[in-house]
Each structure stands twice: as structure tokens, then as C-alpha cells.
Design a protein around this motif. Structure first.
Motif, mmCIF file in Angstrom:
data_model
loop_
_atom_site.group_PDB
_atom_site.id
_atom_site.type_symbol
_atom_site.label_atom_id
_atom_site.label_comp_id
_atom_site.label_asym_id
_atom_site.label_seq_id
_atom_site.Cartn_x
_atom_site.Cartn_y
_atom_site.Cartn_z
ATOM 1 N N LYS A 90 0.854 -1.197 0.000
ATOM 2 C CA LYS A 90 0.000 0.000 0.000
ATOM 3 C C LYS A 90 0.884 1.239 0.000
ATOM 4 O O LYS A 90 1.767 1.397 0.827
ATOM 5 C CB LYS A 90 -0.913 0.007 1.222
ATOM 6 N N PRO A 95 -2.084 2.930 -7.196
ATOM 7 C CA PRO A 95 -3.380 2.383 -6.766
ATOM 8 C C PRO A 95 -3.972 1.322 -7.701
ATOM 9 O O PRO A 95 -4.589 0.365 -7.239
ATOM 10 C CB PRO A 95 -4.281 3.610 -6.699
ATOM 11 N N TYR A 98 -1.991 -1.855 -7.107
ATOM 12 C CA TYR A 98 -2.306 -2.342 -5.760
ATOM 13 C C TYR A 98 -3.677 -3.019 -5.737
ATOM 14 O O TYR A 98 -3.823 -4.118 -5.198
ATOM 15 C CB TYR A 98 -2.259 -1.187 -4.750
ATOM 16 N N ASP A 99 -4.675 -2.390 -6.336
ATOM 17 C CA ASP A 99 -6.010 -2.996 -6.398
ATOM 18 C C ASP A 99 -5.979 -4.316 -7.163
ATOM 19 O O ASP A 99 -6.683 -5.259 -6.807
ATOM 20 C CB ASP A 99 -7.015 -2.038 -7.043
ATOM 21 N N HIS A 100 -5.153 -4.369 -8.187
ATOM 22 C CA HIS A 100 -5.001 -5.610 -8.950
ATOM 23 C C HIS A 100 -4.438 -6.712 -8.054
ATOM 24 O O HIS A 100 -4.939 -7.841 -8.049
ATOM 25 C CB HIS A 100 -4.083 -5.363 -10.162
#
Length: 162
Positions: A90, A95, A98-100
Motif C-alpha cells: 500500500k 493504486p 495495488y487494487d489488482h
């Protein structure tokens, strides 16, 4: 054909997909998607700081620094995928990346949980996460990142027979 090929968690998820993405982010290959050297050092330092807090269920080797990523064992990738990665990545990965990663984290957490893997809705959710995880890399990284191993992740939820 899906039912005839054995998809095992260790080789497909840990030593396959997780190692693959960690090498893209932190490895020695000349990928354009690497994190900065400073971020890599910070994550390595934070990994080493966790050694005293790792539960005894991870009886094998504790995770090493990222500079020896090529020597990591499956248990180190498991610890990173399920516990350390969501915290340490994080703010390091952008982003979207990271979401992946979190899609893979959540899907695998569901599928290895005795409580959730017996719930049809949870398994369907895990499958949708894995499908999205597999379909997203060309838009996030590039077309060249797609490998056969990633595609097989979609079928992990299918091997749970009720």
C-alpha cells in the motif's frame, strides 16, 4: 480439458503468479513496472522487521530480503500474498496495481478458507475476482505480461466440487 489438468495452489499461485508479479515489481528483469530502489529497500527492511511477529504456523523459512527474491520458497510467497503484501505494498504500488494485487489476495484468501470455500456465493465471488485479475494485466501493464499460468487462475474456483 479443465477437469483433466491438475491445478495446484503452490505452483500456480505461489511459485507461479505471485513470484511472477513480485519479479515484475522487485526483480532483476528490466521491466518498466518496477518500484523505486528506495521503496524496495523499505519493503525489504519491513519484511525483516516482521520476523519476530510471524506465527509458528509459518514454521519454515521466514521471508528474506527482496534482493534474494529468486531464492524465496513457496511459504515466503504465501506469507507475502496473504499477510504482508496488503500492508507493505500500500502506497508503494500505484493504486491500480495495488487494487489488482488485492484481487488476487482476496480470491485466494476465500478459496483457502475452510469457512468460505464451502459457500457457493463466496466461491463465485472468488472466481469473479480471479477472472478480473487475469483480464486486467494488459490494461495495467502490457500485452506481453500475459502468460498461460495467469489464465489457469480462472479455473481455480472450478476445482472445488460441492
Amino acid at each position: 480439458m479443465v477437469n483433466s489438468i491438475i491445478l495446484d495452489y503452490q505452483h500456480l499461485v505461489l511459485l507461479g503468479s505471485m513470484r511472477y508479479f513480485m519479479n515484475i515489481w522487485f526483480g532483476t528483469e528490466p521491466f518498466q513496472f518496477k518500484v523505486s530502489a528506495i521503496s524496495k529497500q523499505r519493503i525489504s527492511r519491513d519484511i525483516l522487521k516482521t520476523h519476530s511477529d510471524i506465527p509458528c504456523e509459518f514454521a519454515r523459512q521466514k521471508p528474506q530480503e527482496l534482493k534474494v527474491l529468486s531464492y524465496w520458497k513457496a511459504t515466503e510467497f504465501r506469507l507475502f500474498l496473504l499477510y504482508l503484501g496488503p500492508i507493505l505494498l500500500k502506497g508503494v504500488l500505484d493504486p491500480i496495481k495495488y487494487d489488482h494485487f488485492i484481487m488476487l489476495h482476496l480470491a485466494i484468501a476465500i478459496l483457502i478458507s475452510p469457512k468460505y470455500c464451502s459457500d457457493l456465493q463466496q466461491v463465485a465471488y472468488a472466481k469473479s475476482l480471479l477472472t478480473c485479475f487475469v483480464e486486467s494485466p494488459p490494461g495495467i501493464y502490457s500485452e506481453t505480461i500475459m502468460v498461460h499460468n495467469l489464465h489457469n487462475l480462472i479455473h481455480l474456483a472450478d476445482v472445488l466440487h460441492f
